[in-house]
Structures are given as structure tokens and as C-alpha cells.
Scaffold this motif. Structure first.
Motif, PDB file in Angstrom:
ATOM      1  N   ILE A  53       0.783  -1.122   0.146  1.00  0.00           N
ATOM      2  CA  ILE A  53      -0.128   0.070   0.212  1.00  0.00           C
ATOM      3  C   ILE A  53       0.738   1.055  -0.034  1.00  0.00           C
ATOM      4  O   ILE A  53       0.648   2.193  -0.650  1.00  0.00           O
ATOM      5  CB  ILE A  53      -0.851  -0.262   1.364  1.00  0.00           C
ATOM      6  CG1 ILE A  53      -2.244  -0.977   1.005  1.00  0.00           C
ATOM      7  CG2 ILE A  53      -1.258   1.387   1.465  1.00  0.00           C
ATOM      8  CD1 ILE A  53      -3.162  -0.822   2.114  1.00  0.00           C
ATOM      9  N   SER A  54       1.973   1.314   0.702  1.00  0.00           N
ATOM     10  CA  SER A  54       2.954   2.230   0.719  1.00  0.00           C
ATOM     11  C   SER A  54       3.904   1.967  -0.347  1.00  0.00           C
ATOM     12  O   SER A  54       5.284   1.591   0.334  1.00  0.00           O
ATOM     13  CB  SER A  54       3.466   2.587   2.072  1.00  0.00           C
ATOM     14  OG  SER A  54       2.437   3.026   3.107  1.00  0.00           O
ATOM     15  N   SER A  94       7.009  -1.449   4.158  1.00  0.00           N
ATOM     16  CA  SER A  94       5.540  -1.517   4.412  1.00  0.00           C
ATOM     17  C   SER A  94       5.205  -2.856   4.230  1.00  0.00           C
ATOM     18  O   SER A  94       5.403  -3.764   4.063  1.00  0.00           O
ATOM     19  CB  SER A  94       4.978  -0.850   3.157  1.00  0.00           C
ATOM     20  OG  SER A  94       3.427  -0.929   3.364  1.00  0.00           O
ATOM     21  N   TRP A 144      -0.306  -5.338   2.038  1.00  0.00           N
ATOM     22  CA  TRP A 144      -0.236  -5.137   0.462  1.00  0.00           C
ATOM     23  C   TRP A 144      -1.648  -5.209  -0.170  1.00  0.00           C
ATOM     24  O   TRP A 144      -2.549  -5.291   0.551  1.00  0.00           O
ATOM     25  CB  TRP A 144       0.359  -6.376  -0.109  1.00  0.00           C
ATOM     26  CG  TRP A 144       1.885  -6.529  -0.127  1.00  0.00           C
ATOM     27  CD1 TRP A 144       2.678  -6.118   1.013  1.00  0.00           C
ATOM     28  CD2 TRP A 144       2.871  -6.807  -1.101  1.00  0.00           C
ATOM     29  NE1 TRP A 144       4.090  -6.229   0.716  1.00  0.00           N
ATOM     30  CE2 TRP A 144       4.185  -6.809  -0.578  1.00  0.00           C
ATOM     31  CE3 TRP A 144       2.701  -7.437  -2.279  1.00  0.00           C
ATOM     32  CZ2 TRP A 144       5.316  -7.078  -1.213  1.00  0.00           C
ATOM     33  CZ3 TRP A 144       3.931  -7.822  -2.972  1.00  0.00           C
ATOM     34  CH2 TRP A 144       5.062  -7.447  -2.625  1.00  0.00           C
ATOM     35  N   MET A 145      -1.740  -4.755  -1.469  1.00  0.00           N
ATOM     36  CA  MET A 145      -3.162  -4.646  -1.907  1.00  0.00           C
ATOM     37  C   MET A 145      -2.867  -5.163  -3.557  1.00  0.00           C
ATOM     38  O   MET A 145      -2.039  -4.988  -4.163  1.00  0.00           O
ATOM     39  CB  MET A 145      -3.729  -3.470  -2.009  1.00  0.00           C
ATOM     40  CG  MET A 145      -2.971  -2.043  -2.442  1.00  0.00           C
ATOM     41  SD  MET A 145      -3.742  -0.368  -2.152  1.00  0.00           S
ATOM     42  CE  MET A 145      -5.439  -0.807  -3.073  1.00  0.00           C
ATOM     43  N   ARG A 179     -11.059  -5.394  -5.070  1.00  0.00           N
ATOM     44  CA  ARG A 179      -9.883  -4.965  -4.537  1.00  0.00           C
ATOM     45  C   ARG A 179      -9.446  -5.671  -3.241  1.00  0.00           C
ATOM     46  O   ARG A 179     -10.436  -5.458  -2.608  1.00  0.00           O
ATOM     47  CB  ARG A 179      -9.762  -3.355  -4.848  1.00  0.00           C
ATOM     48  CG  ARG A 179     -10.032  -2.778  -5.942  1.00  0.00           C
ATOM     49  CD  ARG A 179      -9.959  -1.189  -5.955  1.00  0.00           C
ATOM     50  NE  ARG A 179      -8.484  -0.737  -5.684  1.00  0.00           N
ATOM     51  CZ  ARG A 179      -8.334   0.286  -4.859  1.00  0.00           C
ATOM     52  NH1 ARG A 179      -9.295   0.828  -4.079  1.00  0.00           N
ATOM     53  NH2 ARG A 179      -7.129   0.682  -4.571  1.00  0.00           N
ATOM     54  N   ALA A 217      -6.765  -6.185   0.128  1.00  0.00           N
ATOM     55  CA  ALA A 217      -5.744  -5.870   0.652  1.00  0.00           C
ATOM     56  C   ALA A 217      -5.223  -6.838   1.819  1.00  0.00           C
ATOM     57  O   ALA A 217      -6.460  -7.681   2.191  1.00  0.00           O
ATOM     58  CB  ALA A 217      -5.726  -4.466   1.449  1.00  0.00           C
ATOM     59  N   TYR A 242      -4.654  -3.812  11.180  1.00  0.00           N
ATOM     60  CA  TYR A 242      -4.216  -2.939  10.094  1.00  0.00           C
ATOM     61  C   TYR A 242      -5.598  -2.668   9.152  1.00  0.00           C
ATOM     62  O   TYR A 242      -5.524  -2.391   8.051  1.00  0.00           O
ATOM     63  CB  TYR A 242      -3.111  -3.616   8.957  1.00  0.00           C
ATOM     64  CG  TYR A 242      -1.780  -3.634   9.630  1.00  0.00           C
ATOM     65  CD1 TYR A 242      -1.299  -2.419   9.767  1.00  0.00           C
ATOM     66  CD2 TYR A 242      -0.917  -4.504   9.855  1.00  0.00           C
ATOM     67  CE1 TYR A 242       0.107  -2.164  10.150  1.00  0.00           C
ATOM     68  CE2 TYR A 242       0.431  -4.569  10.428  1.00  0.00           C
ATOM     69  CZ  TYR A 242       0.891  -3.315  10.506  1.00  0.00           C
ATOM     70  OH  TYR A 242       2.125  -3.201  10.870  1.00  0.00           O
ATOM     71  N   GLN A 249      -6.048   0.784   8.126  1.00  0.00           N
ATOM     72  CA  GLN A 249      -5.297   1.399   6.831  1.00  0.00           C
ATOM     73  C   GLN A 249      -5.895   0.564   5.483  1.00  0.00           C
ATOM     74  O   GLN A 249      -5.967   1.264   4.535  1.00  0.00           O
ATOM     75  CB  GLN A 249      -3.787   0.667   7.176  1.00  0.00           C
ATOM     76  CG  GLN A 249      -3.046   1.170   6.319  1.00  0.00           C
ATOM     77  CD  GLN A 249      -1.348   0.699   6.404  1.00  0.00           C
ATOM     78  OE1 GLN A 249      -1.135   0.289   7.591  1.00  0.00           O
ATOM     79  NE2 GLN A 249      -0.562   1.008   5.339  1.00  0.00           N
ATOM     80  N   ALA A 250      -6.455  -0.461   5.623  1.00  0.00           N
ATOM     81  CA  ALA A 250      -6.793  -1.311   4.374  1.00  0.00           C
ATOM     82  C   ALA A 250      -8.134  -0.573   4.016  1.00  0.00           C
ATOM     83  O   ALA A 250      -8.321  -0.440   2.588  1.00  0.00           O
ATOM     84  CB  ALA A 250      -7.218  -2.877   4.615  1.00  0.00           C
ATOM     85  N   ALA A 259      -7.377   2.702   2.316  1.00  0.00           N
ATOM     86  CA  ALA A 259      -7.102   2.241   0.825  1.00  0.00           C
ATOM     87  C   ALA A 259      -8.222   2.221  -0.316  1.00  0.00           C
ATOM     88  O   ALA A 259      -8.195   2.090  -1.457  1.00  0.00           O
ATOM     89  CB  ALA A 259      -6.133   1.272   0.859  1.00  0.00           C
ATOM     90  N   VAL A 309     -10.300  -0.662  -0.398  1.00  0.00           N
ATOM     91  CA  VAL A 309     -10.544  -1.938  -0.979  1.00  0.00           C
ATOM     92  C   VAL A 309     -11.569  -2.682  -0.476  1.00  0.00           C
ATOM     93  O   VAL A 309     -12.417  -2.067   0.620  1.00  0.00           O
ATOM     94  CB  VAL A 309      -9.141  -3.071  -0.576  1.00  0.00           C
ATOM     95  CG1 VAL A 309      -7.900  -2.336  -0.976  1.00  0.00           C
ATOM     96  CG2 VAL A 309      -9.108  -3.226   1.200  1.00  0.00           C
TER      97      VAL A 309
END
Length: 253
Positions: free
Chosen positions: A126-127, A133, A136-137, A173, A175, A184, A187-188, A191, A193
Motif C-alpha cells: 500500500i505504501s 511496508s 499489500w493490496m 480490490r 488488501a 491493519y 489502513q486497508a 485504501a 479495498v
């Protein structure tokens, strides 16, 4: 073929770059054994069962994701820890462990390998500008329902994941972060997802998934983290000609 232990450690450290991470345990050599390495056994956790398997295979080095000496644990080498370390020393087996560096590696890491296993397209952190980081996505080749995503994970990992529905939307999508990464989920969701996958679940994760409108799948800590250390061992076999065996000690968590 064999390599001097410290030459092998230099190769691993150059590939995994542990200095980039602030981790909960020492990365790299944890118990020193034989001066040269020919046979390598890999596995997820340095349990007594895995150590016994390494002894049986006459390994020179045991390479794991979860080693010893975690922050906050009792320091004295007694009980289980004493028996494990004694067995390694008596048989001249070095213990080498990489935790967060193995999660984050862009090719051999747990997250990269899980994305590959699931057939996720455009998989990346993601970052993208942060080499450490951990989330992931990517995108699925075709959208599917949350139960279909659950069945895909079960087919690939060999265990039924726990699904917490975040609504009626399909999954396109995705993550993910292997292991104990349920925290997390925020955070996902930021993003954008549709679904977040990790190894473990905790009580607040259920409410977060429902209120954030994101499907959540807890696929198993062990089940999601088998693939990085196996890939690392295969990389050593291919590039250095070492004898490598991956040993999967079953763990339902």
C-alpha cells in the motif's frame, strides 16, 4: 555444496535488509552452530517439533520466521527455551530467524508469496515508497462474493478462514497482511479495498469490519506465513546449491 556460516548470513542480510526494520526480536543468527552450512531446514516456528525434524535430517542450519528472544518475554533460558536451545547446540545446528524483513520482502516475503498464491493482479505494498511496508493490496482477475473469496482461501491454504461480512458488495480490490495483522484493517479500509485478509482475528476486528464496510477474512497465522520462509529456502538452494527441506509443522491457529 556448502558455505561458511557467516558468508551465508551476509547473503541473507543483504537480501532481507533487517536494519531497515524496528522489530520485536533479533533478526539473523540467534543460535550459532556449525561453521559451514550444507543442509538447511526451513519452517515457520522454531518449535521443538521443528528442531527435532532438523536433527533427524542432519541439518546444519534451521531457518525460520518465528525464532527466539521476543521483546517482553522472560529472559532466563529455562524450561522450553532451554530444551530447544540445548538440542540445537548439541547437534551443531544454527538457528537463523527473520521476522518483519521476511514479511516485507518484495519477492520472497510472506505477503508477496500469499498474493502470488491467490493470483492477485498488480500486487504491491500500500505504501509503495516504504520498503518496510507490511500491508499489500491488488485486484482479483474477476469480482467474486465474500463467500467465494472465503472458499478460494480455503482451497489455497487448506483451512477454512473465518469470514466477517462488511456488507453485500462483491470483492474486487483486496488488501492483506499475513500473521497477527488484524489491526491493519483501518489502513486497508482507507485504501478503499473491498476485503482485508490477515492471519488472526480479535474481538474489535469484527466491529471494525462491520462499521467500516469491509469484508474481513482471518485465514490463520501459520497458514498465511508458510510461504515466505519456504521461498527463502528455495532461493538458497537455487542460488547457492544448498540442500534445502521445508518442514510444515501443523498449527491450526
Amino acid at each position: 555444496m556448502s558455505l561458511p556460516l557467516y558468508e551465508l548470513l551476509d547473503l541473507l542480510n543483504a537480501e532481507l535488509k533487517p536494519a531497515q526494520f524496528s522489530d520485536y526480536c533479533p533478526n539473523g543468527l540467534q543460535v550459532e552452530g556449525a561453521g559451514r552450512v550444507e543442509k538447511v531446514v526451513t519452517g515457520v516456528t522454531a518449535s521443538q517439533a521443528l528442531i527435532d525434524a532438523a536433527i533427524e535430517r542432519q541439518a546444519d542450519l534451521l531457518l525460520v520466521h518465528h525464532g527466539f528472544f521476543w521483546k517482553g518475554e522472560s529472559a532466563p533460558i529455562v524450561g522450553i527455551k532451554q530444551r530447544r536451545i540445548k538440542a540445537l547446540l548439541e547437534h551443531g545446528i544454527s538457528l537463523v530467524a527473520y521476522h518483519l524483513p521476511l514479511d516485507a520482502h518484495p519477492v520472497l516475503g510472506n505477503n508477496a508469496q500469499l498474493g502470488r498464491l491467490l493470483g492477485v493482479n498488480k500486487a504491491s505494498p500500500i505504501s509503495a515508497d516504504d520498503p518496510s511496508s507490511l500491508v499489500w493490496m491488488g485486484e482479483l482477475e474477476r469480482p467474486c462474493s465474500a463467500p467465494e473469496m472465503q472458499r478460494l482461501l480455503e482451497a489455497k491454504l487448506g483451512r477454512e478462514p473465518q469470514l466477517i461480512s462488511g456488507g453485500s458488495h462483491e470483492v474486487k480490490r483486496v488488501a492483506w497482511c499475513t500473521g497477527a495483522a488484524q489491526g491493519y484493517i483501518d489502513q486497508a479500509a482507507l485504501a478503499g479495498v473491498d476485503c482485508f485478509i490477515s492471519g488472526e482475528i480479535s474481538e474489535p476486528t469484527v466491529h471494525s469490519a462491520r462499521e467500516l464496510g469491509i469484508h474481513y477474512l482471518a485465514a490463520g497465522h501459520h497458514a498465511t506465513e508458510r510461504y515466505g520462509v519456504k521461498a527463502l529456502g528455495e532461493w538458497l538452494a537455487q542460488t547457492q546449491g544448498l540442500d534445502h527441506t521445508f518442514v510444515d509443522i501443523d498449527n491450526p491457529v
